[in-house]
Design a protein around this motif. Structure first.
Motif, PDB file in Angstrom:
ATOM      1  N   ASN A 153      -6.959   0.871  17.249  1.00 38.95           N
ATOM      2  CA  ASN A 153      -7.311   1.611  16.038  1.00 38.95           C
ATOM      3  C   ASN A 153      -7.097   3.100  16.226  1.00 38.95           C
ATOM      4  N   GLY A 154      -6.940   3.791  15.131  1.00 33.78           N
ATOM      5  CA  GLY A 154      -6.859   5.242  15.114  1.00 33.78           C
ATOM      6  C   GLY A 154      -7.074   5.739  13.703  1.00 33.78           C
ATOM      7  N   VAL A 155      -7.107   7.055  13.565  1.00 37.79           N
ATOM      8  CA  VAL A 155      -7.269   7.685  12.255  1.00 37.79           C
ATOM      9  C   VAL A 155      -6.280   8.834  12.155  1.00 37.79           C
ATOM     10  N   VAL A 156      -5.701   8.996  10.976  1.00 39.99           N
ATOM     11  CA  VAL A 156      -4.865  10.162  10.686  1.00 39.99           C
ATOM     12  C   VAL A 156      -5.456  10.920   9.514  1.00 39.99           C
ATOM     13  N   GLU A 157      -5.364  12.241   9.606  1.00 38.78           N
ATOM     14  CA  GLU A 157      -5.650  13.071   8.443  1.00 38.78           C
ATOM     15  C   GLU A 157      -4.309  13.370   7.825  1.00 38.78           C
ATOM     16  N   ILE A 158      -4.227  13.190   6.522  1.00 39.28           N
ATOM     17  CA  ILE A 158      -2.951  13.372   5.838  1.00 39.28           C
ATOM     18  C   ILE A 158      -3.097  14.335   4.668  1.00 39.28           C
ATOM     19  N   GLY A 159      -1.974  14.816   4.206  1.00 40.12           N
ATOM     20  CA  GLY A 159      -1.883  15.555   2.970  1.00 40.12           C
ATOM     21  C   GLY A 159      -0.940  14.812   2.041  1.00 40.12           C
ATOM     22  N   SER A 160      -1.265  14.756   0.770  1.00 40.05           N
ATOM     23  CA  SER A 160      -0.442  14.036  -0.195  1.00 40.05           C
ATOM     24  C   SER A 160      -0.784  14.499  -1.606  1.00 40.05           C
ATOM     25  N   THR A 161       0.196  14.420  -2.488  1.00 40.16           N
ATOM     26  CA  THR A 161      -0.060  14.697  -3.895  1.00 40.16           C
ATOM     27  C   THR A 161      -0.401  13.423  -4.663  1.00 40.16           C
ATOM     28  N   LEU A 162      -0.304  12.269  -3.993  1.00 40.19           N
ATOM     29  CA  LEU A 162      -0.637  11.014  -4.662  1.00 40.19           C
ATOM     30  C   LEU A 162      -2.123  10.976  -4.991  1.00 40.19           C
ATOM     31  N   PRO A 163      -2.488  10.450  -6.148  1.00 42.61           N
ATOM     32  CA  PRO A 163      -3.908  10.228  -6.436  1.00 42.61           C
ATOM     33  C   PRO A 163      -4.407   9.089  -5.549  1.00 42.61           C
ATOM     34  N   PRO A 164      -5.726   8.920  -5.437  1.00 40.96           N
ATOM     35  CA  PRO A 164      -6.260   7.887  -4.541  1.00 40.96           C
ATOM     36  C   PRO A 164      -5.687   6.494  -4.771  1.00 40.96           C
ATOM     37  N   ASP A 165      -5.615   6.043  -6.030  1.00 41.79           N
ATOM     38  CA  ASP A 165      -5.096   4.689  -6.274  1.00 41.79           C
ATOM     39  C   ASP A 165      -3.620   4.579  -5.954  1.00 41.79           C
ATOM     40  N   GLY A 166      -2.860   5.647  -6.156  1.00 40.64           N
ATOM     41  CA  GLY A 166      -1.445   5.656  -5.794  1.00 40.64           C
ATOM     42  C   GLY A 166      -1.263   5.612  -4.285  1.00 40.64           C
ATOM     43  N   LEU A 167      -2.116   6.331  -3.576  1.00 32.38           N
ATOM     44  CA  LEU A 167      -2.060   6.316  -2.118  1.00 32.38           C
ATOM     45  C   LEU A 167      -2.433   4.942  -1.586  1.00 32.38           C
ATOM     46  N   LEU A 168      -3.469   4.328  -2.150  1.00 33.32           N
ATOM     47  CA  LEU A 168      -3.851   2.992  -1.724  1.00 33.32           C
ATOM     48  C   LEU A 168      -2.709   2.001  -1.961  1.00 33.32           C
ATOM     49  N   ALA A 169      -2.045   2.117  -3.088  1.00 34.71           N
ATOM     50  CA  ALA A 169      -0.902   1.235  -3.371  1.00 34.71           C
ATOM     51  C   ALA A 169       0.199   1.436  -2.325  1.00 34.71           C
ATOM     52  N   LEU A 170       0.458   2.693  -1.938  1.00 32.74           N
ATOM     53  CA  LEU A 170       1.444   2.962  -0.892  1.00 32.74           C
ATOM     54  C   LEU A 170       1.012   2.317   0.424  1.00 32.74           C
ATOM     55  N   LEU A 171      -0.260   2.453   0.789  1.00 30.58           N
ATOM     56  CA  LEU A 171      -0.753   1.848   2.038  1.00 30.58           C
ATOM     57  C   LEU A 171      -0.568   0.332   2.010  1.00 30.58           C
ATOM     58  N   HIS A 172      -0.840  -0.297   0.880  1.00 26.28           N
ATOM     59  CA  HIS A 172      -0.662  -1.748   0.770  1.00 26.28           C
ATOM     60  C   HIS A 172       0.811  -2.135   0.858  1.00 26.28           C
ATOM     61  N   ARG A 173       1.704  -1.323   0.272  1.00 28.53           N
ATOM     62  CA  ARG A 173       3.147  -1.608   0.374  1.00 28.53           C
ATOM     63  C   ARG A 173       3.611  -1.506   1.830  1.00 28.53           C
ATOM     64  N   ILE A 174       3.100  -0.509   2.546  1.00 27.86           N
ATOM     65  CA  ILE A 174       3.471  -0.355   3.953  1.00 27.86           C
ATOM     66  C   ILE A 174       2.976  -1.555   4.755  1.00 27.86           C
ATOM     67  N   GLU A 175       1.721  -1.951   4.540  1.00 27.26           N
ATOM     68  CA  GLU A 175       1.195  -3.131   5.241  1.00 27.26           C
ATOM     69  C   GLU A 175       2.092  -4.344   5.001  1.00 27.26           C
ATOM     70  N   ALA A 176       2.448  -4.578   3.750  1.00 33.88           N
ATOM     71  CA  ALA A 176       3.283  -5.736   3.413  1.00 33.88           C
ATOM     72  C   ALA A 176       4.654  -5.641   4.078  1.00 33.88           C
ATOM     73  N   SER A 177       5.229  -4.439   4.112  1.00 34.91           N
ATOM     74  CA  SER A 177       6.553  -4.285   4.723  1.00 34.91           C
ATOM     75  C   SER A 177       6.513  -4.509   6.232  1.00 34.91           C
ATOM     76  N   PHE A 178       5.338  -4.377   6.837  1.00 38.57           N
ATOM     77  CA  PHE A 178       5.162  -4.625   8.269  1.00 38.57           C
ATOM     78  C   PHE A 178       4.783  -6.084   8.547  1.00 38.57           C
ATOM     79  N   GLY A 179       4.651  -6.889   7.486  1.00 39.40           N
ATOM     80  CA  GLY A 179       4.363  -8.306   7.654  1.00 39.40           C
ATOM     81  C   GLY A 179       2.912  -8.693   7.456  1.00 39.40           C
ATOM     82  N   ARG A 180       2.099  -7.794   6.920  1.00 37.39           N
ATOM     83  CA  ARG A 180       0.685  -8.117   6.683  1.00 37.39           C
ATOM     84  C   ARG A 180       0.582  -9.124   5.554  1.00 37.39           C
ATOM     85  N   VAL A 181      -0.148 -10.185   5.819  1.00 35.81           N
ATOM     86  CA  VAL A 181      -0.452 -11.193   4.809  1.00 35.81           C
ATOM     87  C   VAL A 181      -1.961 -11.271   4.714  1.00 35.81           C
ATOM     88  N   ARG A 182      -2.500 -11.039   3.528  1.00 34.63           N
ATOM     89  CA  ARG A 182      -3.951 -11.064   3.328  1.00 34.63           C
ATOM     90  C   ARG A 182      -4.390 -12.504   3.037  1.00 34.63           C
TER      91      ARG A 182
END
Length: 170
Positions: A64-93
């Protein structure tokens, strides 16, 4: 994508190898690079930490780890990006708290608080104060951080969190 000020924290975790990136630690490193390629500014990043799965199970240990980030995405847009990244790495919920190739959690978005009403995003992350595997890396990069709702300082949260075996990796 332009970047705004930071103050956004994302927790990363993995305990299964990725078919493309390999071992969990290599997968997490690749996920940080992927975030940057998607226009997210990596402001700070913690060390990697190893801990047993929570709740306790026979799963492999997590990195585990944590990153501090900067982004212009709103929270729900950022969450959607995080979910897309998880899926592209093979995450299956499939199973809650199950083993995973990659887990990206939006922990805090500039101190905002949302209730998740109607199934929406809950901020700050509703279980972050229980998780040493989030709190210790967060403390490493944001030692003055306070819980946005309770106002409790991170050192106190760490003292109150569920005790687990956790090790900082070199």
């Amino acid at each position: 994508m332009a970047t705004e000020r930071s103050g956004i924290f994302v927790a990363l975790g993995a305990n299964l190898p990725s078919a493309v990136h390999g071992a969990p630690r290599a997968t997490l490193e690749a996920a940080v690079r992927f975030l940057a390629r998607e226009g997210v500014q990596i402001v700070k990043r913690s060390s990697w930490w190893q801990s047993a799965a929570q709740p306790v199970s026979d799963q492999p240990d997590f990195i585990n780890g944590v990153v501090e980030i900067g982004s212009t995405l709103p929270p729900d847009g950022l969450l959607a990006l995080l979910h897309r990244i998880e899926a592209s790495f093979g995450r299956v919920r499939q199973t809650r708290w199950g083993a995973r190739v990659l887990d990206l959690d939006l922990i805090d978005y500039r101190g905002q608080s949302t209730s998740g009403e109607g199934g929406g995003l809950i901020l700050p992350h509703p279980r972050l104060q229980e998780r040493l595997f989030v709190l210790l890396p967060l403390q490493e990069i944001a030692p003055e951080w306070r819980h946005p709702v309770s106002g409790v300082v991170i050192d106190a949260l760490i003292g109150q969190a569920n005790v687990i075996k956790i090790n900082k990796l070199e």
